[in-house]
Design a protein around this motif. Structure first.
Motif, PDB file in Angstrom:
ATOM      1  N   GLY A 100       0.794  -1.219   0.000  1.00 38.61           N
ATOM      2  CA  GLY A 100       0.000   0.000   0.000  1.00 38.61           C
ATOM      3  C   GLY A 100       0.830   1.274   0.000  1.00 38.61           C
ATOM      4  O   GLY A 100       0.293   2.368   0.206  1.00 38.61           O
ATOM      5  N   LEU A 101       2.123   1.156  -0.242  1.00 38.51           N
ATOM      6  CA  LEU A 101       3.011   2.321  -0.233  1.00 38.51           C
ATOM      7  C   LEU A 101       3.073   3.008  -1.594  1.00 38.51           C
ATOM      8  O   LEU A 101       3.142   4.234  -1.683  1.00 38.51           O
ATOM      9  CB  LEU A 101       4.424   1.906   0.198  1.00 38.51           C
ATOM     10  N   LEU A 102       3.054   2.217  -2.654  1.00 37.76           N
ATOM     11  CA  LEU A 102       3.195   2.739  -4.014  1.00 37.76           C
ATOM     12  C   LEU A 102       1.841   2.674  -4.709  1.00 37.76           C
ATOM     13  O   LEU A 102       1.286   1.594  -4.920  1.00 37.76           O
ATOM     14  CB  LEU A 102       4.249   1.913  -4.768  1.00 37.76           C
ATOM     15  N   LYS A 103       1.305   3.845  -5.050  1.00 39.71           N
ATOM     16  CA  LYS A 103      -0.045   3.923  -5.618  1.00 39.71           C
ATOM     17  C   LYS A 103       0.002   4.035  -7.145  1.00 39.71           C
ATOM     18  O   LYS A 103       0.966   4.527  -7.725  1.00 39.71           O
ATOM     19  CB  LYS A 103      -0.772   5.151  -5.058  1.00 39.71           C
ATOM     20  N   ASN A 104      -1.077   3.596  -7.767  1.00 36.80           N
ATOM     21  CA  ASN A 104      -1.307   3.799  -9.207  1.00 36.80           C
ATOM     22  C   ASN A 104      -0.095   3.429 -10.069  1.00 36.80           C
ATOM     23  O   ASN A 104       0.499   4.279 -10.731  1.00 36.80           O
ATOM     24  CB  ASN A 104      -1.695   5.255  -9.476  1.00 36.80           C
ATOM     25  N   PRO A 105       0.293   2.151 -10.105  1.00 41.86           N
ATOM     26  CA  PRO A 105       1.458   1.756 -10.912  1.00 41.86           C
ATOM     27  C   PRO A 105       1.309   2.063 -12.400  1.00 41.86           C
ATOM     28  O   PRO A 105       2.310   2.234 -13.097  1.00 41.86           O
ATOM     29  CB  PRO A 105       1.567   0.244 -10.664  1.00 41.86           C
TER      30      PRO A 105
END
Length: 490
Positions: A100-105
């Motif tokens: 949940g740290l890196l959004k919208n890959p």
């Protein structure tokens, strides 16, 4: 702006390398006291910026220079290494997404099929031999090959539609190729550091010097480019990841390991399509072979790009020469880099790379029409009105001492470190950002062996990057490929 007096790690440079290093280190030891210093007013403005690189997820699926022909045999060893390193990066990004740290890959990675395409009988034979060599390895067993023009018209119509049956061509394709916006990714990684791990990222900060303070610390002299204030900061560890500017900083550091290193700056340009109808006709990355005697960095390719949510099309790269080591650097950079200890290496590299000098001179003298004629080898009826020239990033190729030739020119990346690992520096260019995770794990092993050698550290690294310190089997490769595909929405 306030600073703490002492840091565990200071990262010089606001690109993907510093972001990756700082974030992995924080994940391994959250209490680590880390500071990021960037000279420009924003992060990711030099080599990591979207328009300053090719945006290819370099995984050796289409780049022919990673599969040299040696004594009539195709070697795929380097291709395997590069593919492993890129998949390692994808695993780390997937880990961040799943946490949940890196959004919208989808804002930094997209699926774009990777192709190799060549003209002429000899090149077509090479490509077919490469296909057979790669097909036999599990990392590339999905590769397809054709000599049929109709198949190529389906794969990349913008190139193939105006071809005739009498032209000797060949092409290969791997569907899982990716297109990257490394600038967007870098910004996201720094956002995680600032918001989740309380790691300051200070821009407009120029590092003037790095000096040994005690046996344990380094003094980093910094100037605020807006206020002109100067600071002296202490750090147990320093990482120099300032792109082309790394060499000039490394030369100020008092360690033996820096001796003999020089750099040769090369600028780049793209032809960028401005016609939406043409852009829509191409949805692929198509790499060909560099010209006879041309350096690997000259490999021509026609690429679909996705930058800031918009589909783009570009062709290149075209090389240029500038004495600057950074796009926002000084015209004195090359002159400043020449020192007594690297003169033999610089001269040796120049003498043994006269074809490169000739190539660069020819590239610098190219008009727009000359560049269009290069594009027309790919797109036969390309109209100059539909394309504009865009200046890309600045790269510094490594020059290092060599016992036999005095100096050699390197086209990869290299980590230079002090014996105790307290200061590390990354020099070089391609494949760069694609392999950032593997390269920064190497830095952590040198700088913080206690983190990578502990039972907890080993377990966490295995969770972050399952390929770490592991013999990669077909089962593991296929399993992680599918997991990354799901997590990164490819």
């Amino acid at each position: 702006m306030s600073f703490k007096k002492e840091y565990d790690l200071i990262c010089v440079g606001g690109g993907i390398m510093s972001a990756t290093l700082a974030l992995i280190t924080k994940l391994l030891k959250p209490e680590m006291n880390i500071l990021i210093l960037e000279r420009l007013d924003k992060v990711a403005q030099e080599s990591s910026a979207a328009w300053n690189n090719a945006g290819t997820g370099h995984s050796a699926l289409c780049e022919l220079n990673y599969c040299p022909e040696e004594d009539g045999e195709i070697s795929i060893k380097k291709a395997i290494d590069i593919c492993t390193q890129y998949e390692t990066s994808k695993q780390f990004w997937s880990y961040l997404v799943n946490k949940g740290l890196l959004k919208n890959p989808n804002e930094f990675i997209a699926t774009v099929k990777h192709h190799s395409w060549v003209l002429g009988k000899e090149n077509a034979t090479y490509l077919e031999n490469r296909f057979h060599a790669m097909k036999d390895h599990f990392m590339f067993d999905s590769i397809k090959f054709t000599r049929e023009i109709n198949k190529m018209k389906a794969w990349f119509p913008l190139i193939a539609n105006d071809r005739t049956e009498d032209e000797i061509m060949a092409a290969s394709r791997i569907d899982r190729g990716t297109e990257m916006n490394y600038g967007s990714l870098t910004e996201k990684l720094f956002s995680i550091l600032e918001n989740e791990f309380d790691t300051p990222v200070h821009c407009n900060m120029e590092v003037l010097d790095i000096d040994p303070d005690t046996d344990l610390d380094w003094t980093v002299e910094v100037r605020n480019l807006k206020t002109k204030e100067e600071y002296q900061l202490e750090a147990e560890h320093v990482f120099i990841g300032a792109g082309g500017g790394s060499l000039l900083l490394l030369q100020k550091v008092e360690i033996e390991e820096k001796e003999g290193y020089g750099g040769f700056p090369v600028s780049g340009e793209w032809l960028v399509c401005t016609n939406e109808d043409i852009i829509k006709q191409h949805d692929a990355k198509v790499y060909s072979k560099a010209g006879l005697g041309d350096p690997p960095m000259s490999t021509p390719h026609l690429d679909t790009r996705y930058i800031d949510g918009k589909r783009q099309l570009m062709f290149g790269p075209f090389a240029g020469f500038s004495p600057k080591f950074l796009k926002e650097g000084s015209n004195l950079d090359l002159f400043k880099s020449i020192q007594f200890d690297n003169i033999p290496a610089m001269f040796g590299a120049f003498w043994h790379n006269l074809p490169l000098t000739k190539y660069l001179i020819e590239q610098v003298l190219m008009s727009k029409e000359d560049r269009m004629n290069s594009l027309r080898k790919f797109v036969k009826n390309a109209n100059a009105e539909d394309w504009e020239i865009m200046v890309a990033g600045q790269r510094v190729q490594i020059i290092k001492k060599d016992e036999f030739e005095g100096g050699i020119l390197q086209f990869g990346t290299e980590v230079i470190s002090s014996k105790d690992g307290s200061i590390t520096c990354l020099l070089g260019a391609s494949p760069g950002a694609s392999t950032a995770t593997s390269i920064m794990l190497e830095v952590i092993e040198k700088a913080f062996p206690e983190l990578t050698n502990s039972i907890k550290g080993k377990q966490l690294l295995k969770e972050m990057v399952p390929f770490y310190k592991t013999n990669v089997t077909k089962e593991l490769f296929d399993e992680q490929l599918e997991k990354s595909k799901v997590s990164l929405r490819l």
